[in-house]
Scaffold this active site. Structure first.
Site, PDB file in Angstrom:
ATOM      1  N   ASP A 109      -4.579   5.096   7.047  1.00 42.19           N
ATOM      2  CA  ASP A 109      -3.491   4.409   6.346  1.00 42.19           C
ATOM      3  C   ASP A 109      -4.075   3.525   5.250  1.00 42.19           C
ATOM      4  O   ASP A 109      -5.229   3.117   5.316  1.00 42.19           O
ATOM      5  CB  ASP A 109      -2.578   3.640   7.298  1.00 42.19           C
ATOM      6  CG  ASP A 109      -3.344   2.951   8.419  1.00 42.19           C
ATOM      7  OD1 ASP A 109      -4.589   2.926   8.361  1.00 42.19           O
ATOM      8  OD2 ASP A 109      -2.709   2.429   9.354  1.00 42.19           O
ATOM      9  N   GLU A 179       2.483  -0.296   7.474  1.00 43.46           N
ATOM     10  CA  GLU A 179       2.980  -1.608   7.909  1.00 43.46           C
ATOM     11  C   GLU A 179       4.506  -1.646   7.915  1.00 43.46           C
ATOM     12  O   GLU A 179       5.104  -2.327   8.728  1.00 43.46           O
ATOM     13  CB  GLU A 179       2.437  -2.720   7.006  1.00 43.46           C
ATOM     14  CG  GLU A 179       0.916  -2.860   7.028  1.00 43.46           C
ATOM     15  CD  GLU A 179       0.373  -3.334   8.372  1.00 43.46           C
ATOM     16  OE1 GLU A 179       1.178  -3.656   9.258  1.00 43.46           O
ATOM     17  OE2 GLU A 179      -0.863  -3.359   8.523  1.00 43.46           O
TER      18      GLU A 179
END
Ligand SMILES: [Zn+2]
Ligand SMILES: [Zn+2]
Length: 452
Positions: A109, A179
């Site tokens: 990520d 997130e």
């Protein structure tokens, strides 16, 4: 270790000793190569760390990743992913085909957090940006996704340079918006598997403050909790603070609701199936002598099973309705309970057979003393979406120790915990963390990319 293998081999026969040695050396081989690349990887890491980008805005990070993966010989597609509002995501997909064999997805990520960095390191971020509500915020790689991106680059190079050791197809993913929990979904919604092939296995790592650099940790089975975000609006009837008898006070209802909610986990849920219900935000009222019309509450809940998740969501609905009923709120002003699917994440499930294979590759690469069996954690991830449910594509995520070993040992001796992800002082130690990350992920990939 090698001497021990030789002695054992001599008793077993020459063919077996050669097989044992080549298996052992195969797992360790990336290490010298990683050492040669380390200075370059550390400088790439520091550059990404100084230029963090918030979820949905990973333009430069994704371009850097795509460029590096192209240079390493991968076929790269960028701008993969569509959000529900139609906007484009900055997902990166890199493929490297190497004959018949499994298709392995490795995910990193890329996004950072709205946190003002306070680590004081020379490469600290001074970036400011504007969040979705238009406020100016500091930006920091406070979850260490810069470690993940750099580890993926190092792993990609190591695997491209050792194609004789593995067979199959590598599918490397640079994922945006972890997130905000909508990046994996955005990539899947953009037909990720239809366009680039459905993987047989999916793996990922996450850095952590709970282990020293040089070590990794792994959980078998449920590893990270599912998270379900819930909004609750308790509606009443506003009025003068001095005349509560002609109002229905939602502030008092909110107080009862908050206390009653604690009994979902403590009295309704199975104590052997951990769960959490937290109210992180509450808004109601404008001044002291006015009873407001409503109170809004934002909740996050965590669970390891679908059953626990259902009990929690049912419990929230029932408690809200019960509080309104006991306050005498009319039916047309019943509480509004909204489950926010866009802000919810599935369980991260380390499929036990895959987790065992990953662990054995980690032990082979790092030594058993550097591979820890860990406990499940209540934090959440959107990596689970790549598995398409619990039993379709097996997934496993392992923890990468990121703390300075000296500081880590001192903190442990003092009974303290070093700042962790989402903390403005979270400070991974670049060199040993990246060396271990690339060595570990490369060894895992080689072990999984073998024809049965
Ligand atoms: Zn995070
Ligand atoms: Zn993270």
């Amino acid at each position: 270790m090698k001497n021990r293998l030789l002695r054992r081999g001599q008793t077993l026969g020459c063919a077996i000793v050669l097989a044992l040695l080549s298996a052992h050396l195969g797992a360790e081989e990336p290490a010298p190569w990683v050492n040669d690349q380390l200075a370059n990887l550390v400088s790439t890491y520091k550059s990404i760390h100084s230029h963090p980008e918030l979820s949905h805005h990973e333009e430069h990070t994704s371009a850097l990743l795509a460029t590096e993966l192209r240079k390493a010989g991968y076929t790269v597609t960028d701008h993969v992913g569509k959000y529900p509002d139609g906007s484009q995501a900055y997902g990166v997909v890199a493929l490297l085909e190497n004959g018949a064999g499994p298709r392995l997805l490795i995910r990193a990520d890329m996004d950072a957090l709205p946190v003002v960095e306070e680590t004081g390191v020379p490469y600290a971020s001074h970036v400011k940006s504007t969040n979705a509500s238009g406020q100016e915020v500091g930006v920091m790689h406070a979850c260490g996704h810069d470690i993940h991106v750099t580890t993926l680059i190092g792993t990609a190079r190591a695997l491209a340079a050792s194609k004789s050791k593995w067979h199959g197809t590598l599918m490397l993913i640079g994922q945006p918006a972890e997130e905000s929990i909508d990046g994996a979904k955005a990539m899947l919604a953009d037909h990720l598997y239809e366009r680039f092939g459905k993987p047989d296995l999916a793996i990922a790592l996450h850095d952590t403050n709970t282990h020293a650099a040089g070590t990794v940790a792994i959980v078998s089975g449920p590893a990270l909790a599912s998270s379900t975000s819930v909004d609750v609006v308790l509606r009443g009837i506003g009025g003068h603070g001095a005349q509560p008898q002609v109002a229905k006070d939602p502030i008092v209802m909110a107080g009862e609701f908050i206390v009653q909610l604690q009994t979902i986990v403590s009295r309704q849920e199975n104590p052997r199936d951990p769960a959490v219900v937290t109210i992180g935000d509450i808004h109601g009222g404008t001044r002291r002598n006015i009873i407001p019309n409503e109170v809004k509450l934002e909740l996050t809940t965590r669970a390891f099973s679908e059953r626990a998740r259902e009990i929690i969501v049912d419990g929230i609905r029932r408690t809200a309705q019960g509080v309104a009923l006991s306050a005498g709120v009319p039916d047309n002003l019943a509480p509004i309970v909204t489950i926010l699917d866009a802000e919810s994440a599935p369980l991260t499930y380390n499929e036990p057979k895959l987790a065992a294979r990953v662990k054995s590759a980690l032990v082979g690469a790092l030594g058993s003393e550097n591979v820890v069996d860990d406990d499940p954690a209540m934090v959440s991830e959107d990596f689970g979406y790549f598995g398409l449910g619990l039993h379709d594509i097996p997934t496993t995520m392992f923890w990468l120790g990121a703390m300075d070993p000296v500081k880590f040992a001192r903190a442990q001796a003092e009974g303290k915990v070093l700042p962790g992800p989402h903390n403005s002082r979270f400070e991974p130690l670049p060199e040993p963390t990246l060396r271990t990350g690339v060595t570990a992920m490369t060894a895992v990939a080689i072990a999984l990319l073998q024809t049965p």
